[in-house]
Design an enzyme around this catalytic site. Structure first.
Site, PDB file in Angstrom:
ATOM      1  N   TYR A 203       0.826  -1.205   0.000  1.00 15.88           N
ATOM      2  CA  TYR A 203       0.000   0.000   0.000  1.00 15.88           C
ATOM      3  C   TYR A 203       0.860   1.255   0.000  1.00 15.88           C
ATOM      4  O   TYR A 203       1.966   1.267   0.566  1.00 15.88           O
ATOM      5  CB  TYR A 203      -0.915   0.029   1.221  1.00 15.88           C
ATOM      6  N   ILE A 238       2.240 -10.630  -4.509  1.00 16.00           N
ATOM      7  CA  ILE A 238       2.004  -9.219  -4.204  1.00 16.00           C
ATOM      8  C   ILE A 238       0.503  -8.966  -4.177  1.00 16.00           C
ATOM      9  O   ILE A 238      -0.225  -9.358  -5.086  1.00 16.00           O
ATOM     10  CB  ILE A 238       2.662  -8.301  -5.254  1.00 16.00           C
ATOM     11  N   LYS A 239       0.059  -8.285  -3.113  1.00 21.66           N
ATOM     12  CA  LYS A 239      -1.338  -7.867  -3.011  1.00 21.66           C
ATOM     13  C   LYS A 239      -1.400  -6.354  -3.155  1.00 21.66           C
ATOM     14  O   LYS A 239      -0.708  -5.634  -2.446  1.00 21.66           O
ATOM     15  CB  LYS A 239      -1.919  -8.314  -1.677  1.00 21.66           C
ATOM     16  N   GLN A 240      -2.220  -5.889  -4.086  1.00 17.98           N
ATOM     17  CA  GLN A 240      -2.284  -4.463  -4.384  1.00 17.98           C
ATOM     18  C   GLN A 240      -3.722  -4.049  -4.682  1.00 17.98           C
ATOM     19  O   GLN A 240      -4.527  -4.852  -5.160  1.00 17.98           O
ATOM     20  CB  GLN A 240      -1.404  -4.160  -5.603  1.00 17.98           C
TER      21      GLN A 240
END
Length: 352
Positions: A203, A238-240
């Protein structure tokens, strides 16, 4: 032809999303999700046999098992926001067992939650669905409010409860990001030593990222760079958040960019903006999962399918979807999770 249900949920955006041909970044130049993801990517890396096993366990569970795609059910909003704000719409989720039950019945690859939620039910469920322990949080009770991710436990504790992976957040761009970077890098290194996979919530957070009333926290260029920092920490996934605009560097007149990012590598189409996020994940070698976002009520099902179509057609690996599912009756939450997974199971929805 994609399923009628998906087309109907997309409404007037159906042709815009389903027929888009991406020319900014050709799909042939990126690594796409594959049933052989672990064998094609991670066996060539420095990840140990135990990490490979954990990654394969994660990708071989639930309705999307062995497709290369991933549907993760995350519940950490009781800490990141408050238990009341998160669970008042559906108080059964104050009970951690119901969180895990929804993940199982929803056909998810894994459940991601806090040390407390997963720890209190670990002996009953750790062998039934892969656990992802979220190891840091923004504690939101302090006055004035603070926005700082701090560790809530140890990586070894997550390993002891049977987790296959740990997840962490870094607020890139914040005053605290250097300390968070160091803490998460050390935690991820230990997680890999113990044989667990790692997922980074990438984030951006800085008041300076808002210019003339426009919020660039989810700009493609800023979130793309956040992803590029995340893979440098050796995150396995990856979390976006889905990009909503572009030109964060240009608006803030901060940092370094190139005109080619805006003239050649992106367009204003949401699939192309998301593909730029994929490009920054080592050209897709590290899987990108996008966030389902907050619950907005009746539009949640359509919004979730919209996000899933963009992620899949951009070359992403899947979704991490929480509030839209648990802030409604369990049956409806299951249906919503299944509907988004159906996007990834629909062979007629292809990479743009």
């Amino acid at each position: 032809m994609p399923s009628k249900k998906i087309i109907d949920l997309l409404g007037d955006k159906a042709s815009y999303l389903l027929e888009h041909k991406s020319t900014a970044i050709e799909k042939s130049t990126i690594t796409l999700p594959s049933p052989n993801h672990v064998e094609e990517i991670w066996v060539n890396s420095n990840r140990s046999n135990q990490v490979l096993r954990s990654l394969q366990t994660l990708l071989s569970h639930g309705r999307l098992a062995d497709t290369g795609f991933c549907s993760i059910f995350p519940v950490d909003q009781g800490i990141e926001h408050s238990g009341g704000s998160a669970f008042a719409p559906n108080p059964i989720y104050f009970d951690p067992e119901n969180i895990i039950k929804l993940a199982i019945e929803g056909g998810c690859n894994a459940v991601a939650s806090t040390y407390g939620v997963l720890g209190i039910m670990s002996r009953k469920y750790a062998h039934r669905i892969p656990f992802i322990v979220k190891i840091n949080h923004n504690e939101f009770l302090s006055l004035p409010n603070r926005y700082d991710q701090t560790m809530f436990g140890t990586v070894r504790s997550a390993w002891n409860m049977g987790a296959v992976a740990v997840g962490a957040t870094i607020y890139w761009g914040s005053a605290e990001s250097t300390r968070q970077l160091k803490e998460v890098a050390e935690a991820f290194e230990l997680a890999h030593e113990l044989g667990m996979a790692t997922i980074l919530w990438c984030y951006t957070r800085n008041n300076g990222f808002k210019v003339d009333g426009v919020d660039y926290h989810t700009a493609a260029d800023f979130t793309g760079q956040a992803n590029h920092l995340g893979v440098t920490l050796q995150a396995d996934i990856i979390k976006q958040k889905l990009p909503t605009n572009n030109g964060g560097y240009l608006a803030t007149k901060h940092g370094k960019t190139s005109p080619l990012v805006y003239e050649k590598l992106t367009t204003d189409h949401p699939i192309d903006l998301c593909r730029y996020q994929v490009l920054n994940c080592y050209a897709g070698r590290v899987g990108l999962i996008n966030s389902g976002g907050e619950s907005k009520g009746t539009s949640d099902l359509a919004d979730s399918v919209y996000t899933a179509v963009i992620n899949k057609r951009a070359g992403g690996m899947g979704l991490i979807l929480g509030r839209k599912a648990f802030q409604r009756p369990m049956k409806e939450g299951i249906e919503l999770l299944h509907a988004t997974q159906d996007v990834y199971l629909d062979k007629d929805i292809t990479v743009a």
